[in-house]
Design a protein around this motif. Structure first.
Motif, mmCIF file in Angstrom:
data_model
loop_
_atom_site.group_PDB
_atom_site.id
_atom_site.type_symbol
_atom_site.label_atom_id
_atom_site.label_comp_id
_atom_site.label_asym_id
_atom_site.label_seq_id
_atom_site.Cartn_x
_atom_site.Cartn_y
_atom_site.Cartn_z
ATOM 1 N N VAL A 17 0.867 -1.187 0.000
ATOM 2 C CA VAL A 17 0.000 0.000 0.000
ATOM 3 C C VAL A 17 0.897 1.227 0.000
ATOM 4 O O VAL A 17 1.631 1.458 0.967
ATOM 5 N N CYS A 41 -5.962 9.766 2.644
ATOM 6 C CA CYS A 41 -5.125 10.451 1.646
ATOM 7 C C CYS A 41 -3.656 10.516 2.063
ATOM 8 O O CYS A 41 -2.817 10.949 1.273
ATOM 9 N N GLY A 42 -3.346 10.086 3.290
ATOM 10 C CA GLY A 42 -1.940 10.025 3.693
ATOM 11 C C GLY A 42 -1.499 11.109 4.665
ATOM 12 O O GLY A 42 -0.305 11.272 4.903
ATOM 13 N N SER A 44 -2.013 11.379 8.101
ATOM 14 C CA SER A 44 -1.416 10.862 9.340
ATOM 15 C C SER A 44 -0.090 10.195 9.050
ATOM 16 O O SER A 44 0.862 10.325 9.831
ATOM 17 N N GLU A 160 -5.507 15.525 14.163
ATOM 18 C CA GLU A 160 -6.945 15.651 14.435
ATOM 19 C C GLU A 160 -7.227 15.839 15.930
ATOM 20 O O GLU A 160 -8.024 15.105 16.503
#
Ligand SMILES: Nc1ncnc2c1ncn2[C@@H]1O[C@H](COP(=O)(O)OP(=O)(O)OP(=O)(O)O)[C@@H](O)[C@H]1O
Ligand SMILES: [Mg+2]
Length: 381
Positions: A17, A41-42, A44, A160
């Motif tokens: 991945v 979407c990458g 983190s 977040e």
């Protein structure tokens, strides 16, 4: 204090991945950089590689002048705040905040000074003796912030941090983080999937999708001058309206004709930039606040009006969202206009005036290029 440089960074997880597909980003010393984009979407992954919690498959990350690819997290001079606070339940607020400094063998007096100062800044001095379970969500998140502040790191990394808070508290804590950054001016990378949070907090906003940076610029620029349809669609509530159609030459001008009868003339630099695309499929995008139900100083030209029908209205106090369509049997264009509140019948036929400065023309497709940005077309404005 330090700048962060992310150069050609790739991350491939086991199982092949590829979460981050080669990104470049320079975050200036003292800058507040927001990474925003949809789930997966990458964001983190990028942050965790910067923190050292995830190995970097390719490229380099530097903090200050030092490449940190092989530096363990504890030696990177960063402090990270997560969504789930990650407080130690058996320790008091004071001890939670002091813990990282104790591990690093700071003198007791210095620890005490820093904890009390941070508590003062965050307004949690009266909570220092409590345990996390006796705190509200917002208070817990402030303790987590406090734990990052006492470290006085070169870089703050936020993943977040507000998403476990209710809407009101999220807005309050957001303002607090902004104040905090003004006061401490620590270089910050902040991850969120919430575009409003991104726009309100970031000095710059980096919009990501599918492991790539789509656009990285000031909030105003990414909003007003999106480089492609993805960025245009991602930022703004209600989102930008899109109409599929073609560019045609007619009556000596260039016109956009939607597949369902909407017809708008291109003027000024729009016409110039789109000239080479006459005959091609394009997508017209217009923001809800660029659509008016009566002529205004921004939108009064007859050739830039659209006839539509009111489906539903949603009053929002002094403004309202008007859901419009020209659909027959389900097929047709749909759009949302955000206008000043006024009484409006459902099913009424209305003339919609478009603000040319809020219109963009894109190539077809999810990432269709914005044809009406001079810098992308290579033509002067
Ligand atoms: N440990 C892992 N092993 C394999 N794949 C992973 C791992 N962590 C993340 N991924 C994948 O990498 C991609 C990016 O994940 P990442 O967590 O960076 O997304 P994100 O932008 O933070 O999303 P979200 O908003 O949901 O948190 C996703 O496709 C995810 O499934
Ligand atoms: Mg994430």
């Amino acid at each position: 204090m330090a700048q962060v440089t992310i150069k050609d960074v790739v991350k491939t997880y086991p199982g092949n991945v590829t979460a981050v597909k080669g990104i470049n980003l320079e975050i200036a010393d003292g800058e507040f950089m927001v990474l925003v984009g949809p789930s997966g979407c990458g964001k983190s992954t990028t942050l965790r590689m910067t923190a050292g919690l995830e190995e970097i498959t390719g490229g380099t990350i530097s903090i200050g002048d030092r490449v940190v690819n092989d530096v363990p997290p504890k030696d990177r001079d960063i402090a990270m705040v997560f969504q789930n606070y990650a407080l130690y339940p058996h320790m008091t607020v004071y001890k939670n905040m002091a813990f990282g400094l104790k591990l690093r063998k700071f003198p007791k007096a210095e620890i005490d000074k820093r904890v009390r100062e941070a508590a003062e800044i965050l307004g949690i001095t009266q909570l220092l003796d409590r345990k996390p379970k006796a705190l509200s969500g917002g208070q817990r998140q402030r303790v987590a912030l406090g734990r990052a502040i006492v470290r006085d790191p070169a870089v703050f990394l936020f993943d977040e941090p507000l998403s476990n808070l209710d809407a009101k508290l999220r807005v309050e804590t957001r303002a607090e983080i902004k104040r905090l950054h003004k006061r401490l001016t620590t270089t910050t990378i902040y991850v969120t999937h919430d575009q409003e949070e991104a726009m309100t907090l970031g000095d710059r906003v980096c919009v990501m999708s599918e492991g790539l940076i789509q656009q990285c610029d000031t909030p105003i620029t990414v909003y007003d001058r999106p480089v492609n349809r993805f960025v245009a669609a991602f930022l703004g509530t209600p989102p930008m309206n899109f109409f599929d159609g073609q560019l045609v030459a007619e009556n000596g001008g260039t016109w956009f004709k939607s597949n369902h009868g909407v017809s708008v003339e291109l003027t000024g630099h729009h016409a110039e930039l789109a000239a080479g695309k006459v005959g091609s499929e394009v997508v017209m995008g217009v923001r809800p606040e660029g659509m008016f139900l009566r002529p205004t100083e921004f939108a009064s030209t007859e050739s830039q009006t659209v006839n539509m029908t009111v489906d539903v209205t949603e009053p929002l106090g002094n403004t309202m969202d008007v859901f419009l369509s020209n659909a027959t049997n389900g097929e047709g264009d749909r759009a949302t206009a955000r206008v000043k509140a006024e009484p409006l019948e459902e099913n009424a036929s209305v003339k919609v005036y478009l603000d040319q400065s809020k219109i963009h023309y894109f190539e077809p497709g999810k990432f269709g290029v914005n044809l009406t940005l001079p810098e992308l077309a290579g033509v002067g404005a």
